[in-house]
Every structure is written in C-alpha cells, then in structure tokens.
Motif scaffolding. Structure first.
Motif, PDB file in Angstrom:
ATOM      1  N   GLY A 398       9.791   2.542   3.625  1.00 53.08           N
ATOM      2  CA  GLY A 398      11.242   3.666   3.743  1.00 53.08           C
ATOM      3  C   GLY A 398      10.295   4.315   3.087  1.00 53.08           C
ATOM      4  N   ASP A 399       9.642   4.418   1.979  1.00 49.00           N
ATOM      5  CA  ASP A 399       8.680   5.945   1.612  1.00 49.00           C
ATOM      6  C   ASP A 399       7.436   6.250   2.301  1.00 49.00           C
ATOM      7  OD1 ASP A 399      10.180   6.149  -0.810  1.00 49.00           O
ATOM      8  OD2 ASP A 399       8.889   4.597  -1.953  1.00 49.00           O
ATOM      9  N   ILE A 400       6.640   4.801   3.397  1.00 49.67           N
ATOM     10  CA  ILE A 400       5.729   6.046   4.024  1.00 49.67           C
ATOM     11  C   ILE A 400       6.213   6.064   5.053  1.00 49.67           C
ATOM     12  CG2 ILE A 400       3.822   4.560   5.135  1.00 49.67           C
ATOM     13  CD1 ILE A 400       3.805   2.001   3.621  1.00 49.67           C
ATOM     14  N   VAL A 401       7.417   5.937   5.481  1.00 52.80           N
ATOM     15  CA  VAL A 401       8.164   6.912   6.741  1.00 52.80           C
ATOM     16  C   VAL A 401       8.356   7.722   6.459  1.00 52.80           C
ATOM     17  CG1 VAL A 401       9.918   6.239   7.937  1.00 52.80           C
ATOM     18  CG2 VAL A 401       8.654   4.526   7.956  1.00 52.80           C
ATOM     19  N   ASP A 402       9.353   8.402   5.233  1.00 51.55           N
ATOM     20  CA  ASP A 402       9.659   9.450   4.864  1.00 51.55           C
ATOM     21  C   ASP A 402       8.205  10.381   4.116  1.00 51.55           C
ATOM     22  OD1 ASP A 402      11.064  11.752   3.812  1.00 51.55           O
ATOM     23  OD2 ASP A 402      11.443  10.577   1.935  1.00 51.55           O
ATOM     24  N   ASN A 403       7.469  10.014   2.788  1.00 46.47           N
ATOM     25  CA  ASN A 403       6.249  10.844   2.748  1.00 46.47           C
ATOM     26  C   ASN A 403       5.058  10.891   3.888  1.00 46.47           C
ATOM     27  OD1 ASN A 403       7.872  10.884   0.743  1.00 46.47           O
ATOM     28  ND2 ASN A 403       6.973   8.980  -0.633  1.00 46.47           N
ATOM     29  N   ASN A 404       5.133  10.823   4.822  1.00 36.85           N
ATOM     30  CA  ASN A 404       3.592   9.968   5.531  1.00 36.85           C
ATOM     31  C   ASN A 404       4.205  10.351   6.842  1.00 36.85           C
ATOM     32  OD1 ASN A 404       3.303   7.786   2.767  1.00 36.85           O
ATOM     33  ND2 ASN A 404       1.113   9.073   3.262  1.00 36.85           N
ATOM     34  N   LEU A 499       1.373   2.817  10.026  1.00 40.86           N
ATOM     35  CA  LEU A 499       1.962   1.932  10.628  1.00 40.86           C
ATOM     36  C   LEU A 499       1.142   0.879  10.104  1.00 40.86           C
ATOM     37  CD1 LEU A 499       1.846   3.220  14.052  1.00 40.86           C
ATOM     38  CD2 LEU A 499       3.738   2.952  12.556  1.00 40.86           C
ATOM     39  N   LYS A 500      -0.099   1.051   9.931  1.00 37.91           N
ATOM     40  CA  LYS A 500      -0.609  -0.397   9.358  1.00 37.91           C
ATOM     41  C   LYS A 500      -0.900  -0.644   7.755  1.00 37.91           C
ATOM     42  CE  LYS A 500      -5.348  -2.235   8.379  1.00 37.91           C
ATOM     43  NZ  LYS A 500      -7.396  -2.213   8.312  1.00 37.91           N
ATOM     44  N   ARG A 501      -0.174   0.214   6.960  1.00 38.66           N
ATOM     45  CA  ARG A 501      -0.449   0.027   5.781  1.00 38.66           C
ATOM     46  C   ARG A 501       1.345  -0.677   5.632  1.00 38.66           C
ATOM     47  NH1 ARG A 501       0.241   5.719   2.906  1.00 38.66           N
ATOM     48  NH2 ARG A 501       1.353   3.956   1.486  1.00 38.66           N
ATOM     49  N   ILE A 502       2.307   0.044   6.700  1.00 41.15           N
ATOM     50  CA  ILE A 502       3.652  -0.375   6.849  1.00 41.15           C
ATOM     51  C   ILE A 502       3.861  -2.115   6.858  1.00 41.15           C
ATOM     52  CG2 ILE A 502       5.589  -0.502   8.260  1.00 41.15           C
ATOM     53  CD1 ILE A 502       5.777   2.522   8.067  1.00 41.15           C
ATOM     54  N   CYS A 503       2.365  -2.988   7.918  1.00 40.07           N
ATOM     55  CA  CYS A 503       2.251  -3.467   7.876  1.00 40.07           C
ATOM     56  C   CYS A 503       2.441  -4.893   7.474  1.00 40.07           C
ATOM     57  CB  CYS A 503       1.442  -4.079   9.074  1.00 40.07           C
ATOM     58  SG  CYS A 503       0.989  -6.098   9.853  1.00 40.07           S
ATOM     59  N   ALA A 504       1.190  -4.464   5.693  1.00 36.42           N
ATOM     60  CA  ALA A 504       1.035  -5.253   5.126  1.00 36.42           C
ATOM     61  C   ALA A 504       2.103  -5.577   4.142  1.00 36.42           C
ATOM     62  CB  ALA A 504      -0.123  -4.601   4.101  1.00 36.42           C
ATOM     63  N   HIS A 505       2.595  -4.234   3.946  1.00 34.85           N
ATOM     64  CA  HIS A 505       4.844  -4.473   2.922  1.00 34.85           C
ATOM     65  C   HIS A 505       5.399  -5.513   3.856  1.00 34.85           C
ATOM     66  CE1 HIS A 505       3.405  -1.088   0.201  1.00 34.85           C
ATOM     67  NE2 HIS A 505       3.153  -0.726   1.356  1.00 34.85           N
ATOM     68  N   ILE A 506       5.190  -5.616   5.469  1.00 33.07           N
ATOM     69  CA  ILE A 506       6.004  -6.077   5.829  1.00 33.07           C
ATOM     70  C   ILE A 506       5.819  -7.617   5.572  1.00 33.07           C
ATOM     71  CG2 ILE A 506       6.803  -7.090   7.783  1.00 33.07           C
ATOM     72  CD1 ILE A 506       7.287  -4.344   9.037  1.00 33.07           C
ATOM     73  N   CYS A 507       4.978  -8.284   6.038  1.00 26.01           N
ATOM     74  CA  CYS A 507       4.061  -9.114   6.121  1.00 26.01           C
ATOM     75  C   CYS A 507       4.063  -9.893   4.437  1.00 26.01           C
ATOM     76  CB  CYS A 507       2.764  -9.055   6.750  1.00 26.01           C
ATOM     77  SG  CYS A 507       3.406  -9.021   7.744  1.00 26.01           S
ATOM     78  N   SER A 508       4.570  -9.349   3.590  1.00 30.25           N
ATOM     79  CA  SER A 508       3.869  -9.519   2.237  1.00 30.25           C
ATOM     80  C   SER A 508       5.104 -10.458   2.037  1.00 30.25           C
ATOM     81  CB  SER A 508       4.447  -8.674   0.607  1.00 30.25           C
ATOM     82  OG  SER A 508       5.718  -8.260   0.911  1.00 30.25           O
ATOM     83  N   VAL A 509       6.066 -10.491   2.519  1.00 28.96           N
ATOM     84  CA  VAL A 509       7.916 -11.567   2.698  1.00 28.96           C
ATOM     85  C   VAL A 509       6.533 -13.339   2.930  1.00 28.96           C
ATOM     86  CG1 VAL A 509       8.650 -11.639   4.756  1.00 28.96           C
ATOM     87  CG2 VAL A 509       9.820 -11.379   3.261  1.00 28.96           C
ATOM     88  N   ALA A 510       6.179 -13.262   3.535  1.00 29.67           N
ATOM     89  CA  ALA A 510       5.450 -14.906   3.783  1.00 29.67           C
ATOM     90  C   ALA A 510       4.679 -15.489   2.539  1.00 29.67           C
ATOM     91  CB  ALA A 510       4.716 -14.345   5.722  1.00 29.67           C
ATOM     92  N   TYR A 511       3.800 -14.567   2.463  1.00 33.76           N
ATOM     93  CA  TYR A 511       3.378 -15.380   1.410  1.00 33.76           C
ATOM     94  C   TYR A 511       3.853 -16.054   0.256  1.00 33.76           C
ATOM     95  CZ  TYR A 511      -0.272 -12.420   3.259  1.00 33.76           C
ATOM     96  OH  TYR A 511      -1.202 -11.564   4.163  1.00 33.76           O
ATOM     97  N   PRO A 512       5.027 -15.360  -0.165  1.00 34.15           N
ATOM     98  CA  PRO A 512       6.043 -17.508  -1.521  1.00 34.15           C
ATOM     99  C   PRO A 512       6.733 -17.231  -0.754  1.00 34.15           C
ATOM    100  CG  PRO A 512       6.298 -14.715  -1.732  1.00 34.15           C
ATOM    101  CD  PRO A 512       5.835 -14.302  -0.124  1.00 34.15           C
ATOM    102  N   VAL A 513       6.626 -17.967   1.066  1.00 32.44           N
ATOM    103  CA  VAL A 513       7.264 -19.319   1.803  1.00 32.44           C
ATOM    104  C   VAL A 513       5.729 -20.209   1.835  1.00 32.44           C
ATOM    105  CG1 VAL A 513       8.054 -19.556   3.365  1.00 32.44           C
ATOM    106  CG2 VAL A 513       9.240 -17.806   2.189  1.00 32.44           C
TER     107      VAL A 513
END
Length: 544
Positions: A398-404, A499-513
C-alpha cells in the motif's frame, strides 16, 4: 496565486495555529481574521474549521467565532487595494520573480508566488479602472446598468451570484469599487453590490462542505451563511442613509464601498459574538447529528473477547489480514486506471484507502501481540508471526502504491504525458500478472499450500525476466526516437521498478510455507567445503 502560495508556505502551520487558537471566542475571532487575511479566502478558512468541527475537535461556538473573524479578514486586502498603490506593482513583480526563480527553498519560492500574485492584483485593478472610464460617456451602458442598479435587492442577488461563481468576494468587491470609481453605478447600488459579495462568499463553504455529509457537519457553514443573510437583510433598507453618511466622510465612491465592506463585517462580528451560544444551540437543534458513517479504517473481525482463546483469536486476525488484503488489491487494481486514464479524483480516493490499510495493520499487530504467548503452541506462535509478517508486507505494498505509483501518476498528469501504446500494454500485462500473484498469496496465506507457494516463488523469478524484457523494449523505442517513450522514460521505468518491488512483498508469504515444508535452503551462499571440492574446470573464470 496569493492563496496557493500562502497554503504551500504556511498550510500545515496555519492549520495547527487554528487548532490551538480555538480555546475561546475572542482568540478564535482574531485567529480567523489573521488566517483569512493571509490566505485571502474565507472559504479556505471555513473548510479548515469545518473539518475540525465535523471531527468533534472543536466546539461550534469558537468555530462560528472564527468565521466572524474570517469575514473581517477578507476586507484587509480590499482596504489596501482601495488606495492608489499601483506604483508598488513592479516592486512585487521583481521581488516575486527573483524569489521564485532563484529561491533554493520551497518556502522562498512560495513567497515569490505570493508577491507575483499581489503585483498582478494591483496591476489588474489599475487596468480595470482605466478600462471602465469610457463607460461614463456611453449612454447605452449607463441606461442598462442604471435600470439594474436602481433595485438594491436585484443588486445584492447579482453580486451574490457573481461571488459564488468567482469563489472570491475580494474579486467582486474590487469590481464594484471600479464601477463606483467610474460612476457606472450609483453609491447606493455599490453598497448593495458589496452586501451581495458578502452574502455570496458564504455560499461556497456550504456547497463545498455539504455534499455527502451529515447535517451536523454543515452547521458551521450554514451558520455563517445565516449570519450574513440576517445582517444583509437588516442593513439593506438603511443603504440610502448609510450612503449619505459615508459620502460625508469620504468623497471617493470606491473608498465608500470598501469602507462599507469593512464596517459591515465589523458590526456583524460585534452583534453576533455574544449570542453565539444561543445561535449554536439553535443550529444544533435544526441540524442534528446523523448516524455515524462506517469507518473504513475500523477493524471488522478483531474481537477482544476472543483473546482468551488463542486459536480463535488467530483465526480472527487472519480474517482481518485478508480484509487488509482486499483493500490493497482494490488499490493495486485502481492504480493502473490512474496511470493510464489520468483520473485525479481517483488518486485521492486510493490515498485515503492507504490510510485505512496503515491503521488496520497497526490494529492487527497490536491484537496479535496481546494474545498470551504462554498459551500458544509452537505452531500457533509461528502462525502469529506469519500473520504479522504478511500484514506488514501488505502495508508496504500500500505504501508503494501511495507514495510512489500515485506520485508518478500525479507527475504524469501534471506534465500531460502519455505512455506509448506498446508501453501502456506492457505495464498493463505486468500489472495483471502482479494481481494474479496477489490472489495466489492470499490462497497461500490461508491454506499454507506448498505447491502454490513454490509456484509463487517461481513467478517472482520469472517477473525479473519480464521486467528486464519490458525495460529492453522501452529502450528500443527510445532508440527509435518515439516521442511518447522519450517523454515518459523515467516514469515508465519507475513504474516497472515499483511493480517489481510490490512483487517481492507479495511473494514473501511463500517463504515460511516452503521453510516449514523443508523446501527452502537457509541461505543462497554455497557451502565453502563444497566450493573447495569443485573441480577447477567447473569453476567459471571471472569476466570483466
């Protein structure tokens, strides 16, 4: 220009000043006078104070007192401009342009903007007076205006409409002064027009603050409008007598008009300042508070009573995090519309949604940390950390969307730039793939599905190549000399990066699994022992 310069230079300071000066009606009146004299807009002051009153941060009585002071403040510049100060205009121009062009600090440039605006006001008033002078010898013009200005009520209504349309009582009062100076209107008609200008300036805050809000939020602007309406109706029959009185004090009809403008607002403030309590009570009864609108930043699922049952509390935190995810997804989807359609209103809407995301994320973190750790199993404790981590990553999106991204969109709109057809298509494709990844992330967060998590991480690696291909295509268009690509090059590449930075934040949910399933290495560095055992032939030589 004076108004925008003052807002940019002192906007937040003026807002804080108003917020601290609303302790009693006397201070509030003086604060309204000073702020409006600086901004030259009682509407701006009214909207500031209306936001305080609507939010319950200030009582209605001092808020009404601010508006009484604001009405006086609108007369300050009019008084200054009523004198022959045209010779000062070049000084303002030179000082303003110098400050604006050479000022290194933003506030210096804002002062320059204000000085240029004041110079333009002085010069335009001089030109207006000069232009109207020939009207004295035009019989048709005098006959037409004479038939209109012979009716004080019609004069008042006409000036009120002009002021509402111009959003500035100062502009209309200056026009009336020019008419009076050129003897195009009679002195009585000039006073009636000034009354209308005062009445019209109270209409704009009602219109701008009223739509889509409950009745209680309209108390202040409607109260200010009632003050001016009552005052105007009481003074209207006295205009012939007041005109004679002012003529005995001041020979210049233009000065008579501006003196009446100031005197009217001073008397209005003196009459209404004491009975404001009763007046505020009447407004409260006539405009009762409606049902509170739902707060988009309020949690929907976090139940304090469930904290005693950790599994239930964690389930509620998961639902609330998915609620945040829904808002973030809407923000992300609409951001593409902003980037491609140049919708300014949508920028503000998305920015407000990010405020909700920030607040909800804070609520989720506080809620999860309030769950007793001693009663959590190892698995539940790990799940609690996953919830907080995913919520934080959604907040970062959300911050990347809003601030960038919204900042990029605003620059694109301001500079009237357009992406090339191919560039827009690449961004849309990249964005669509990102939205699909966000949906996958929600599924992983909810189910912990390992194959989906692996696929999401593979998508992250693929997105790096997609970004590289899109950047290369953009550079190829630059080499071809495509005008749209040249003008939007920095914006285009910044969008891809964000958008690439957003991708990194989205994909972070996969690592604990993946880590829980034993499918993730602890780190990417190769084992030094294995590195030493690698045959020399397999070790690639360093390249320049």
């Amino acid at each position: 220009m004076v108004h925008s310069g003052a807002i940019r230079a002192f906007g937040s300071d003026l807002r804080r000043f108003l917020g601290t000066a609303l302790g009693n009606r006397a201070k509030a009146l003086l604060a309204g006078l000073g702020v409006t004299a600086l901004l030259q807009s009682s509407t701006a002051t009214a909207l500031m104070v209306s936001s305080f009153a609507a939010g319950g941060l200030v009582d209605l009585v001092p808020a009404l007192a601010v508006m009484l002071g604001a009405n006086i403040g609108t007369t300050v510049i009019a008084q200054i401009l009523s004198f022959d100060v045209t010779a000062v205009a070049p000084v303002f121009f030179i000082a303003g342009v110098t400050a604006f062009r050479r000022g290194r600090r933003g506030r210096t440039r804002d002062f320059g903007r204000m000085a240029i605006g004041l110079g333009l006001m002085l010069l335009s008033l001089h030109w207006l007076v000069s232009t109207l002078e020939p009207a004295e010898n035009a019989p048709l013009v005098r006959d037409v205006l004479g038939s209109i200005t012979g009716q004080p009520i019609a004069n008042m209504v006409l000036a009120a409409i002009l002021t509402w349309a111009a959003h500035s009582s100062l502009a209309v009062v200056l026009l009336v002064m020019s008419f009076a100076h050129a003897h195009v209107v009679t002195p009585v008609a000039a006073l009636a027009l000034v009354l209308g200008a005062n009445l019209g300036s109270a209409i704009n805050p009602v219109v701008e603050a009223g739509y889509g809000r409950d009745l209680a939020s309209r108390r202040l602007p409607i109260g200010n409008l009632l003050n001016r309406t009552i005052g105007s109706l009481l003074v209207l029959p006295l205009l012939p007598w007041l005109s004679g009185l002012l003529a005995g004090l001041e020979a210049d009809p233009a000065r008579q008009a501006v003196d009446f403008h100031t005197a009217f607002n001073l008397v209005l403030a003196a009459v209404f300042i004491l009975p404001l309590d009763a007046f505020a009570g009447l407004l409260t009864r006539l405009l009762p508070a409606g049902k509170a609108a739902p707060n988009p930043g309020a949690p929907l699922y976090l139940d304090v009573a469930s904290l005693a049952n950790p599994p239930e509390a964690l389930a509620l935190a998961v639902r609330e995090t998915l609620h945040v995810g829904d808002i973030v997804e809407i923000m992300l989807r609409r951001t593409l519309d902003v980037l491609l359609s140049d919708d300014r209103k949508l920028i503000d809407e998305i920015s407000r949604m990010d405020d909700s995301v920030d607040h909800l994320t804070e609520e989720i973190k506080l809620y999860v940390t309030r769950i007793p750790r001693a009663s959590l199993s190892e698995r539940d404790d790990r799940r609690a950390m996953e919830i907080i981590s995913f919520a934080i990553n959604l907040e970062h999106v959300g911050d990347i969307v809003d601030n960038n991204l919204l900042d990029i969109a605003a620059k694109k709109i301001k500079n009237r730039r357009q992406f090339s057809h191919e560039g827009a298509a690449e961004l849309a494709a990249f964005h669509a793939r990102l939205v699909r990844q966000l949906d996958m992330a929600f599924s992983i967060f909810l189910t912990g599905d390992t194959p989906t998590a692996r696929r999401l991480v593979e998508e992250k690696a693929a997105m790096r190549q997609v970004e590289a291909d899109a950047s290369e295509s953009h550079l190829a268009r630059l080499r071809q000399g495509r005008i749209e690509s040249i003008e939007t090059s920095a914006l285009h590449l910044d969008v891809l990066r964000d958008l690439k930075r957003i991708c990194a934040h989205i994909c972070s949910v996969a690592y604990p699994v993946l880590e829980a399933g034993g499918e993730l290495q602890r780190h990417r560095l190769r084992d030094p022992k294995k590195q030493a055992e690698t045959p020399a032939a397999e070790v690639r030589p360093a390249t320049n």
